[in-house]
Write an enzyme that holds these catalytic residues in place. Structure first.
Site, short mmCIF file in Angstrom:
data_model
loop_
_atom_site.label_atom_id
_atom_site.label_comp_id
_atom_site.label_asym_id
_atom_site.label_seq_id
_atom_site.Cartn_x
_atom_site.Cartn_y
_atom_site.Cartn_z
N CYS A 1 0.83 -1.23 0.00
CA CYS A 1 0.00 0.00 0.00
C CYS A 1 0.85 1.26 0.00
CB CYS A 1 -0.93 0.02 1.20
SG CYS A 1 -1.95 -1.45 1.32
N HIS B 1 -3.76 7.00 1.89
CA HIS B 1 -4.07 5.68 1.36
C HIS B 1 -5.49 5.33 1.79
CE1 HIS B 1 -4.11 1.52 0.45
NE2 HIS B 1 -4.04 1.13 1.71
N ASN C 1 -10.31 -0.60 -1.40
CA ASN C 1 -8.86 -0.43 -1.24
C ASN C 1 -8.16 -1.01 -2.47
OD1 ASN C 1 -6.16 -0.66 -0.54
ND2 ASN C 1 -6.53 -1.48 1.50
N1 ACO Z 1 -19.09 -9.43 6.81
C1 ACO Z 1 -19.70 -9.77 7.96
N2 ACO Z 1 -19.02 -10.14 9.06
C2 ACO Z 1 -17.67 -10.18 8.98
C3 ACO Z 1 -16.98 -9.82 7.81
C4 ACO Z 1 -17.75 -9.46 6.69
N3 ACO Z 1 -17.20 -9.09 5.52
N4 ACO Z 1 -15.66 -9.95 8.04
C5 ACO Z 1 -15.52 -10.35 9.31
N5 ACO Z 1 -16.75 -10.50 9.88
C6 ACO Z 1 -17.07 -10.91 11.23
C7 ACO Z 1 -15.94 -11.64 11.91
O1 ACO Z 1 -15.98 -12.99 11.54
C8 ACO Z 1 -16.25 -11.40 13.35
O2 ACO Z 1 -17.24 -12.30 13.73
P1 ACO Z 1 -17.24 -12.98 15.22
O3 ACO Z 1 -17.33 -11.79 16.16
O4 ACO Z 1 -18.44 -13.84 15.20
O5 ACO Z 1 -15.93 -13.68 15.30
C9 ACO Z 1 -16.87 -10.01 13.37
O6 ACO Z 1 -17.27 -9.74 12.03
C10 ACO Z 1 -15.91 -8.94 13.82
O7 ACO Z 1 -14.67 -9.13 13.14
P2 ACO Z 1 -13.43 -8.21 13.37
O8 ACO Z 1 -12.34 -8.63 12.46
O9 ACO Z 1 -13.14 -8.10 14.83
O10 ACO Z 1 -14.06 -6.82 12.87
P3 ACO Z 1 -13.43 -5.42 12.92
O11 ACO Z 1 -14.37 -4.51 13.63
O12 ACO Z 1 -12.02 -5.43 13.35
O13 ACO Z 1 -13.47 -5.00 11.37
C11 ACO Z 1 -11.93 -4.84 9.54
C12 ACO Z 1 -12.74 -5.76 10.44
C13 ACO Z 1 -12.91 -3.97 8.76
C14 ACO Z 1 -11.12 -5.67 8.58
C15 ACO Z 1 -11.03 -3.94 10.42
O14 ACO Z 1 -10.31 -4.72 11.33
C16 ACO Z 1 -10.10 -3.14 9.60
O15 ACO Z 1 -10.49 -2.28 8.83
N6 ACO Z 1 -8.82 -3.35 9.77
C17 ACO Z 1 -7.83 -2.64 9.01
C18 ACO Z 1 -7.39 -3.54 7.97
C19 ACO Z 1 -7.27 -2.90 6.64
O16 ACO Z 1 -7.69 -1.81 6.35
N7 ACO Z 1 -6.65 -3.63 5.77
C20 ACO Z 1 -6.50 -3.20 4.45
C21 ACO Z 1 -5.21 -3.63 3.94
S1 ACO Z 1 -3.92 -2.86 4.75
C22 ACO Z 1 -3.97 -1.38 4.31
O17 ACO Z 1 -4.31 -1.09 3.21
C23 ACO Z 1 -3.66 -0.43 5.36
#
Ligand code: ACO
Length: 331
Positions: free
Chosen positions: A113, A258, A288
């Site tokens: 990224c 980003h 993204n």
């Molecule tokens: N739809 C529905 N539910 C989902 C999904 C989905 N697409 N994905 C995960 N879940 C569920 C999980 O299984 C979990 O269920 P559980 O509680 O029964 O175990 C629940 O949702 C919560 O999951 P978390 O991973 O804890 O959710 P979080 O609030 O952390 O959100 C996310 C997830 C959006 C990925 C967040 O952590 C995030 O944005 N992280 C940053 C990562 C990022 O931006 N990466 C991009 C690449 S790196 C970069 O470009 C910087």
């Protein structure tokens, strides 16, 4: 001393729009979940057979047009991607060929990224050193062909999209125009927090049916860990850039972060104390697109008339590696 200035920008995204509703038909997810956690409403996916080099060429042609130049004016190409068309050679040489060029160097940057900001740093250094005067810098990504679009892969699959952004950089001798500084960082202790483990040249064979059955050829991520680091490192590296130039957040005309997640961008914006209209967001439409997010956002901002000569522009990135960086420039 000359430094790199943006002479033209361009972008290309495929026509195929994939909405959150489309994904909800493939996996257990919902529009509400995706919008609330990420701000993403839709993304673009390539049609079968479209290469990263082709998207990069389309973005580059727009950037060349807006610079009033043709491909023959280029001295070098830098292309950033984490999803190369092939293991080797790099996508840069395929782009060079698509542009009808031969002979000029084509360098691929592997900083995920942060690839566009890393690439900008290299281009600026080349231009400052007098090695090249006109450099094409491209970020391009095809994520869709590498995502697990089942419920197993939903945490990653909803985030990413395909696209390309390009910029033509030229040597500027004007005191108030061009890149002021770039600040780059990496911390490999976190390499496996967000990575594509297979296929891997460390293993023989590089991929097996068992690996594929287990889904280990898909990218994986500890989302909360990425989030936690992104919201600290991004404002930190913006402040580092401002401090190095004797400037403050108030001086920033436009922040181009980003596009990883709208919540990350909002936290960065608040920490820097910037009003909403000084931060670019387009994640709702493209998701993204990794190395392509910043040049796509920049190009949209330019073509919407949001940038004026002399404006202070700040780009900031964070991603897999971890890698992160910022660039400050006068438009
Ligand atoms: N739809 C529905 N539910 C989902 C999904 C989905 N697409 N994905 C995960 N879940 C569920 C999980 O299984 C979990 O269920 P559980 O509680 O029964 O175990 C629940 O949702 C919560 O999951 P978390 O991973 O804890 O959710 P979080 O609030 O952390 O959100 C996310 C997830 C959006 C990925 C967040 O952590 C995030 O944005 N992280 C940053 C990562 C990022 O931006 N990466 C991009 C690449 S790196 C970069 O470009 C910087």
């Amino acid at each position: 001393m000359s430094r790199a200035a943006f002479a033209g920008t361009g972008f290309y995204v495929p026509d195929r729009v994939v909405t959150n509703g489309d994904l909800a038909r493939l996996m257990d997810t919902s529009d509400d979940w995706i919008v609330e956690r990420t701000g993403i409403r839709e993304r673009r996916w390539v049609p079968e057979g479209m290469s990263g080099a082709e998207m990069a060429r389309r973005a580059s042609e727009m950037a060349l047009r807006s610079a009033g130049m043709s491909a023959g004016d280029l001295d070098a190409i830098i292309l950033a991607t984490l999803s190369p068309d092939h293991f080797f050679p790099g996508t840069g040489v395929f782009l060079q060929r698509e542009l009808g060029l031969e002979g000029i160097p084509a360098l691929d940057v592997r900083a995920q990224c942060s690839g566009f900001v890393y690439g900008l740093s290299v281009a600026d250094a080349w231009i400052r050193a007098g090695q090249y005067r006109t450099v094409l810098l491209v970020g391009v990504e095809i994520q869709s062909t590498g995502l697990d679009v089942s419920t197993r892969g939903r945490d990653m699959a909803v985030l990413f999209g395909d696209g390309a952004g390009a910029a033509v950089l030229t040597a500027s001798d004007e005191a108030y125009r061009g890149v002021l500084s770039t600040h780059l960082h990496a911390d490999g202790r976190f390499a496996e927090v967000l990575w594509g483990e297979f296929s891997s040249s460390k293993h023989h064979p590089r991929i097996t049916p068992e690996i594929m059955t287990a889904g280990r050829h898909y990218p994986s991520m500890e989302g909360r860990e990425v989030f936690k680091h992104a919201v600290s490192r991004m404002p930190e590296v913006v402040e580092e850039a401002l401090h190095a130039n004797g400037l403050t957040p108030d001086d920033i005309s436009l922040l181009i972060p980003h596009q990883a997640n709208l919540r990350i961008t909002e936290m960065v914006r608040r920490r820097l104390g910037l009003p909403e209209d000084r931060v670019v967001n387009n994640i709702d439409r493209y998701g993204n697109t990794t190395a392509a997010t910043i040049p796509i956002a920049l190009s949209e901002a330019v073509h919407e008339g949001r940038l004026h000569r002399g404006d202070l522009v700040c780009m900031v990135a964070f991603g897999s590696g971890f890698t992160w960086g910022s660039a400050l420039l006068r438009w």
